[in-house]
Design an enzyme around this catalytic site. Structure first.
Site: not given
Length: 392
Positions: A110, A132, A158, A256, A280
């Protein structure tokens, strides 16, 4: 083998040990889902509705689990899903990376991780960096290029999270930073969990609530909430923005958060290598169906055009096999490995991966399949109205 002090036999046992070891606020951060938790709970329960059609003779003496995802050869169809700031163990994502590498599988890291991408990539070269849509294009590209320089083999964008703190059981308090005020507030929780506290004392540091992978050149790493503020105030991306990022990256690229066949088609249109069917972990729009319910329609729509991953609710090797039979190339796990790490550090993550590997092998044997690549939808009994998803 039966559970021992150093080994747990199931992911459920890992969760029980994690709950016993972690302070309540840390544990609740791992198990919480949006609002009532309808989607979060359905992610797990939906697998119980699926059955198998086993065979009993001429079964294969050996079963093969190896596959490839985004150009990386992996020994089993289970990858580490990217999860944010990990306060469950001092070694955090580096320990997870080592465990995944030892198991011969890949890891998603992440951009909100507690460890720098350089350290994690050094522990596992089969690394996919997740981001993100945070900040302007220049900042997003700079983070991607930093990850590439560190050795990341693929990029994951994501898109499946609408920020919400509303939870019927209450959101755990997360401080801006662990200053004296925060330490005093959490002291009662820490005292009741001495083993957790001792891990951090031995490490010589406090849980890190900063996000080093979001820091630009020469910048200080933003705090957890600083990073979220930046994300929440960034204009929402368009499919053309995602196409631009995929073109700039130029390598394996995954989207994602796919839960609708239309979005799966759009991901294919912009050139994605892979998609992750994901809600998620139940932390997006509550009332969304379980990921496994959405998988068959998405596989029907784009299964021959893109690699499909399934993320959400995996607790057993048999869950993995069900997902593969219904169209996934591999699955990603989140809470399962975090519980493992909370229970026993790096060894606990390895433990979880071994549980899943063994469960996959047992299911393959029962189905009479010598390879995960032989699995087909007919191996699974799917009840009427199981998908509850858009079919077009």
């Amino acid at each position: 083998m039966a559970s021992t002090k150093e080994w747990f036999e199931t992911v459920a046992e890992a969760q029980r040990r994690a709950k016993k070891r972690l302070p309540r606020s840390v544990y609740m951060a791992l198990v919480a889902g949006s609002e009532r938790g309808v989607t979060m709970n359905d992610n797990v329960r939906a697998f119980d509705e699926l059955g198998f059609r086993p065979h009993i003779a001429d079964l294969p003496a050996e079963r093969n689990q190896a596959t490839t995802v985004m150009g990386q050869e992996i020994s089993m169809p289970v990858l580490i899903s990217p999860t944010g700031v990990q306060a469950v163990h001092p070694e955090g994502e580096v320990a997870v990376a080592r465990a995944a590498a030892a198991a011969g599988t890949a890891m998603g890291l992440s951009s909100f991780a507690s460890k720098p991408v350089e350290e994690v990539a050094a522990a596992n070269p089969k690394l996919f960096f997740q981001t993100y849509w945070v900040g302007g294009r220049d900042a997003i590209l700079q983070r991607a290029e930093r990850a590439r320089a560190a050795g990341a083999k693929g990029l994951i964008i994501t898109l499946d999270w609408t920020f919400a703190t509303r939870r019927d059981w209450g959101s755990p308090y997360i401080p801006e930073k662990l200053d004296l005020k925060a330490l005093l507030k959490f002291a009662p929780e820490g005292i009741t969990r001495p083993k957790y506290l001792l891990d951090w004392v031995r490490s010589g540091k406090l849980p890190d609530l900063t996000t080093p992978n979001l820091a630009g050149p020469g910048e200080e790493a933003p705090t957890f909430f600083g990073a979220y503020y930046q994300w929440m105030t960034t204009p929402l991306p368009t499919w053309e923005d995602i196409r631009w990022l995929r073109e700039q990256w130029g390598g394996p690229f995954a989207v994602k958060g796919i839960m609708h066949p239309d979005d799966a088609r759009r991901a294919v249109d912009i050139g994605a290598t892979a998609i992750s069917v994901s809600n998620h972990g139940g932390n997006n729009l509550d009332g969304t169906p379980a990921s496994i319910r959405a998988l068959p329609a998405i596989a029907d729509a784009v299964g021959d055009q893109v690699e499909i991953l399934l993320d959400g609710g995996i607790r057993r090797g048999s869950d993995v096999v069900k997902a593969l039979a219904l169209g996934a190339r591999a699955v990603m796990i989140g809470r399962a490995y975090l519980w493992g790490m909370a229970a026993n550090g790096e060894a606990g993550v390895s433990n979880v991966l071994q549980i899943l590997r063994s469960g996959i092998d047992e299911a393959l044997l029962g189905l009479g399949r010598s390879s995960i690549h032989e699995l087909v939808p007919d191996d699974i009994i799917v009840p009427e109205n199981f998908t509850r998803a858009v079919k077009r």
